[in-house]
Design a protein around this motif. Structure first.
Motif, PDB file in Angstrom:
ATOM      1  N   GLY A  20       0.814  -1.212   0.000  1.00 37.96           N
ATOM      2  CA  GLY A  20       0.000   0.000   0.000  1.00 37.96           C
ATOM      3  C   GLY A  20       0.842   1.254   0.000  1.00 37.96           C
ATOM      4  N   TYR A  21       0.193   2.370   0.211  1.00 36.65           N
ATOM      5  CA  TYR A  21       0.822   3.677   0.116  1.00 36.65           C
ATOM      6  C   TYR A  21       1.682   4.025   1.328  1.00 36.65           C
ATOM      7  N   SER A  22       1.367   3.448   2.476  1.00 39.66           N
ATOM      8  CA  SER A  22       2.114   3.747   3.698  1.00 39.66           C
ATOM      9  C   SER A  22       1.848   2.625   4.705  1.00 39.66           C
ATOM     10  N   PRO A  23       2.661   2.538   5.771  1.00 40.01           N
ATOM     11  CA  PRO A  23       2.384   1.519   6.793  1.00 40.01           C
ATOM     12  C   PRO A  23       0.994   1.674   7.421  1.00 40.01           C
ATOM     13  N   ALA A  24       0.561   2.901   7.654  1.00 39.45           N
ATOM     14  CA  ALA A  24      -0.774   3.117   8.247  1.00 39.45           C
ATOM     15  C   ALA A  24      -1.870   2.671   7.284  1.00 39.45           C
ATOM     16  N   PHE A  25      -1.686   2.982   6.009  1.00 38.49           N
ATOM     17  CA  PHE A  25      -2.654   2.572   4.999  1.00 38.49           C
ATOM     18  C   PHE A  25      -2.748   1.052   4.941  1.00 38.49           C
ATOM     19  N   THR A  26      -1.594   0.390   4.921  1.00 34.43           N
ATOM     20  CA  THR A  26      -1.554  -1.073   4.829  1.00 34.43           C
ATOM     21  C   THR A  26      -2.162  -1.725   6.066  1.00 34.43           C
ATOM     22  N   ALA A  27      -1.858  -1.205   7.251  1.00 31.37           N
ATOM     23  CA  ALA A  27      -2.431  -1.764   8.486  1.00 31.37           C
ATOM     24  C   ALA A  27      -3.950  -1.642   8.476  1.00 31.37           C
ATOM     25  N   ASN A  28      -4.460  -0.501   8.034  1.00 31.63           N
ATOM     26  CA  ASN A  28      -5.905  -0.299   7.945  1.00 31.63           C
ATOM     27  C   ASN A  28      -6.516  -1.262   6.933  1.00 31.63           C
ATOM     28  N   TYR A  29      -5.883  -1.392   5.778  1.00 30.93           N
ATOM     29  CA  TYR A  29      -6.365  -2.273   4.704  1.00 30.93           C
ATOM     30  C   TYR A  29      -6.375  -3.729   5.180  1.00 30.93           C
ATOM     31  N   ASP A  30      -5.316  -4.138   5.895  1.00 35.49           N
ATOM     32  CA  ASP A  30      -5.274  -5.494   6.457  1.00 35.49           C
ATOM     33  C   ASP A  30      -6.474  -5.740   7.370  1.00 35.49           C
ATOM     34  N   GLY A  31      -6.784  -4.756   8.206  1.00 33.53           N
ATOM     35  CA  GLY A  31      -7.924  -4.884   9.109  1.00 33.53           C
ATOM     36  C   GLY A  31      -9.239  -5.019   8.362  1.00 33.53           C
ATOM     37  N   ILE A  32      -9.395  -4.254   7.303  1.00 33.85           N
ATOM     38  CA  ILE A  32     -10.624  -4.331   6.499  1.00 33.85           C
ATOM     39  C   ILE A  32     -10.721  -5.690   5.813  1.00 33.85           C
ATOM     40  N   PHE A  44     -21.852   0.241  -0.048  1.00 29.73           N
ATOM     41  CA  PHE A  44     -21.199   1.076  -1.052  1.00 29.73           C
ATOM     42  C   PHE A  44     -21.472   2.543  -0.764  1.00 29.73           C
ATOM     43  N   VAL A  45     -20.418   3.343  -0.890  1.00 27.08           N
ATOM     44  CA  VAL A  45     -20.499   4.784  -0.671  1.00 27.08           C
ATOM     45  C   VAL A  45     -19.877   5.495  -1.865  1.00 27.08           C
ATOM     46  N   SER A  46     -20.272   6.737  -2.046  1.00 24.95           N
ATOM     47  CA  SER A  46     -19.601   7.557  -3.054  1.00 24.95           C
ATOM     48  C   SER A  46     -18.575   8.403  -2.306  1.00 24.95           C
ATOM     49  N   GLY A  47     -17.404   8.494  -2.853  1.00 25.20           N
ATOM     50  CA  GLY A  47     -16.344   9.260  -2.201  1.00 25.20           C
ATOM     51  C   GLY A  47     -15.542   8.405  -1.253  1.00 25.20           C
ATOM     52  N   PRO A  48     -14.732   9.057  -0.414  1.00 23.48           N
ATOM     53  CA  PRO A  48     -13.824   8.333   0.485  1.00 23.48           C
ATOM     54  C   PRO A  48     -14.556   7.312   1.358  1.00 23.48           C
ATOM     55  N   ASP A  49     -13.892   6.163   1.541  1.00 20.75           N
ATOM     56  CA  ASP A  49     -14.471   5.060   2.299  1.00 20.75           C
ATOM     57  C   ASP A  49     -13.540   4.657   3.433  1.00 20.75           C
ATOM     58  N   ASP A  50     -13.774   3.480   4.007  1.00 26.03           N
ATOM     59  CA  ASP A  50     -12.945   3.009   5.114  1.00 26.03           C
ATOM     60  C   ASP A  50     -11.503   2.740   4.682  1.00 26.03           C
ATOM     61  N   ILE A  51     -11.281   2.356   3.438  1.00 27.72           N
ATOM     62  CA  ILE A  51      -9.923   2.134   2.956  1.00 27.72           C
ATOM     63  C   ILE A  51      -9.176   3.467   2.808  1.00 27.72           C
ATOM     64  N   CYS A  52      -9.877   4.504   2.398  1.00 28.59           N
ATOM     65  CA  CYS A  52      -9.273   5.822   2.207  1.00 28.59           C
ATOM     66  C   CYS A  52      -8.899   6.516   3.523  1.00 28.59           C
ATOM     67  N   ALA A  53      -9.489   6.114   4.625  1.00 26.98           N
ATOM     68  CA  ALA A  53      -9.372   6.856   5.885  1.00 26.98           C
ATOM     69  C   ALA A  53      -7.951   7.309   6.227  1.00 26.98           C
ATOM     70  N   PRO A  54      -6.922   6.461   6.143  1.00 31.44           N
ATOM     71  CA  PRO A  54      -5.580   6.923   6.511  1.00 31.44           C
ATOM     72  C   PRO A  54      -5.001   7.990   5.577  1.00 31.44           C
ATOM     73  N   LEU A  55      -5.559   8.152   4.399  1.00 24.69           N
ATOM     74  CA  LEU A  55      -5.044   9.121   3.430  1.00 24.69           C
ATOM     75  C   LEU A  55      -5.688  10.493   3.571  1.00 24.69           C
TER      76      LEU A  55
END
Length: 149
Positions: A20-32, A44-55
């Protein structure tokens, strides 16, 4: 609980192997990925979601760009056609083993990859798909016979 997800991230999850883009991003993505593997559903949402949160704390997060919204539209159209059900803001999806297998088969065949055009991760995703989705973080109990993954 429910995972808030933008449409193109459904495709990203198919091949996610812990990069991923950063360690925080990857840790969040792993959790999801772990939560989805345990059976949580998707909203489903439009715009930023739970994966986007660290960014979202970055000065110009790419998840707010028009290109991300266009990827969502393309992914939503492709997946909607494949699953014969709406994939848009406010719709829920249970990503059961059969649905995951169907999505991965279509992804491998290139049928749901319009949203991937120009993505910096496209090459990695193609390699993961052609390798049979080995080492992907999203895993569901196999509920169907003859699952190739």
């Amino acid at each position: 609980m429910t995972i808030r997800l933008r449409a193109h991230h459904l495709l990203c999850l198919l091949t996610y192997v812990g990069k991923g883009y950063s360690p925080a991003f990857t840790a969040n993505y792993d959790g999801i990925a772990e939560r989805l593997s345990r059976g949580e559903d998707i909203l489903f949402v439009s715009g930023p979601d739970d994966i986007c949160a660290p960014l979202l704390g970055e000065p110009e997060p790419h998840c707010l760009r028009d290109s991300a919204a266009e990827r969502d539209r393309q992914a939503g159209d492709d997946v909607e056609g494949l699953l014969a059900r709406p994939i848009r803001d406010g719709v829920r999806l249970d990503l059961d083993a059969a649905t995951l297998m169907r999505l991965r088969l279509a992804f491998s065949a290139g049928h749901v990859r319009k949203a991937c055009g120009g993505c910096e991760w496209s090459g990695l995703c193609g390699t993961v798909a052609s390798g049979g989705y080995r080492n992907t973080r999203l895993q569901r109990p196999v509920e169907t016979q003859n699952c190739p993954f």
